[in-house]
Write a protein that holds these residues in place. Structure first.
Motif, mmCIF file in Angstrom:
data_model
loop_
_atom_site.group_PDB
_atom_site.id
_atom_site.type_symbol
_atom_site.label_atom_id
_atom_site.label_comp_id
_atom_site.label_asym_id
_atom_site.label_seq_id
_atom_site.Cartn_x
_atom_site.Cartn_y
_atom_site.Cartn_z
ATOM 1 N N LYS A 184 -13.154 -115.252 7.403
ATOM 2 C CA LYS A 184 -13.983 -114.155 8.274
ATOM 3 C C LYS A 184 -14.822 -113.594 7.308
ATOM 4 O O LYS A 184 -14.574 -113.314 6.360
ATOM 5 C CB LYS A 184 -13.093 -113.218 9.144
ATOM 6 N N GLY A 185 -15.877 -112.764 8.067
ATOM 7 C CA GLY A 185 -16.882 -112.161 7.462
ATOM 8 C C GLY A 185 -18.274 -112.411 7.462
ATOM 9 O O GLY A 185 -18.649 -113.232 8.267
ATOM 10 N N SER A 186 -18.880 -111.938 6.313
ATOM 11 C CA SER A 186 -20.393 -112.063 6.195
ATOM 12 C C SER A 186 -20.894 -113.370 5.864
ATOM 13 O O SER A 186 -21.702 -113.408 4.544
ATOM 14 C CB SER A 186 -20.932 -110.905 5.663
ATOM 15 N N ILE A 187 -20.511 -114.456 5.926
ATOM 16 C CA ILE A 187 -20.697 -115.953 5.612
ATOM 17 C C ILE A 187 -20.945 -116.902 6.614
ATOM 18 O O ILE A 187 -20.303 -116.588 7.718
ATOM 19 C CB ILE A 187 -19.812 -116.494 4.531
ATOM 20 N N ILE A 188 -21.509 -117.990 6.615
ATOM 21 C CA ILE A 188 -21.898 -118.927 7.288
ATOM 22 C C ILE A 188 -21.254 -120.173 6.652
ATOM 23 O O ILE A 188 -21.418 -120.580 5.640
ATOM 24 C CB ILE A 188 -23.319 -119.281 7.576
ATOM 25 N N ILE A 189 -20.296 -121.045 7.258
ATOM 26 C CA ILE A 189 -19.651 -122.197 6.687
ATOM 27 C C ILE A 189 -20.451 -123.312 7.080
ATOM 28 O O ILE A 189 -20.535 -123.649 8.278
ATOM 29 C CB ILE A 189 -18.250 -122.462 7.182
ATOM 30 N N SER A 190 -20.851 -124.181 6.151
ATOM 31 C CA SER A 190 -21.379 -125.349 6.306
ATOM 32 C C SER A 190 -20.367 -126.724 6.110
ATOM 33 O O SER A 190 -20.664 -127.753 6.891
ATOM 34 C CB SER A 190 -22.675 -125.611 5.424
#
Length: 202
Positions: free
Chosen positions: A193-199
């Motif tokens: 969770k938090g300030s990232i985007i998972i690819s």
């Protein structure tokens, strides 16, 4: 002779015109599909191709949406690796990656957390801790460098070893964390969770 030459010229112009149309079609499809050009189906209209490729992309985005909670098949074991590939948000605050025993609720992790990693951008820290029966242990802070940059991609690899986890970012070791949860197979859930985007996850 002139008549024959005119006929040949007309055929060449027609052929050239057809080639231009075909090249234009190919270019528009390649631009529309981006890197997925090798997945194009057999020749047909442009619209059906878009319909065929877009839904899987949206499904993948939904499955990897943050906050993310996913099952680790068979739990952790010696030699197993968890890989998280993603991108830091343009204006990040912090993000968390945790390995837990059970899935907990949508808001709270379960009582046993084998590893929680918290990356804080304001003070450029990577904090680690574990939780046993609902009681959090001491926080570990020391890292040789801070590898995360806003709006930039990263690859995190968590390796499970005999007595510890070893964590790499972009191929360089960032820290190791000794096991508090010794029953590795019970560590069966990945939280992000938090300030990232998972690819991609592996």
């Amino acid at each position: 002779m002139y008549l024959l030459h005119a006929e040949l010229l007309r055929e060449l112009c027609t052929l050239s015109s057809d080639m231009k149309v075909n090249m234009a079609e190919t270019h528009s499809l390649t631009a529309a599909q981006g890197r997925k050009k090798w997945n194009l189906p057999q020749r047909g209209g442009t619209e059906p191709r878009k319909a065929n490729t877009d839904p899987p992309d949206r499904d993948t985005e939904r499955k990897l949406a943050v906050p993310f909670r996913g099952h680790i098949p068979g739990g952790m074991q010696l030699g197993k690796r968890i890989i998280v590939i993603g991108t830091v948000n343009p204006h990040p605050d912090r993000f968390y990656i945790a390995l837990t025993c059970g899935c907990g609720t949508s808001r709270e992790p379960p009582p046993d957390v084998a590893l929680e990693m918290c990356v804080r951008f304001k003070d450029r820290q990577v904090l680690r801790r574990a939780c046993m029966s609902g009681s959090w242990g001491d926080v570990e802070k020391a890292v040789p460098f801070f590898p995360f940059i806003r709006d930039q991609p990263f690859k995190i690899e968590i390796r499970c070893e005999q007595s510890r986890f070893r964590v790499f970012v972009d191929g360089q070791q960032l820290f190791y964390f000794h096991h508090r949860v010794t029953s590795l197979k019970d560590i069966d859930t990945l939280w992000i969770k938090g300030s990232i985007i998972i690819s991609k996850l592996g």
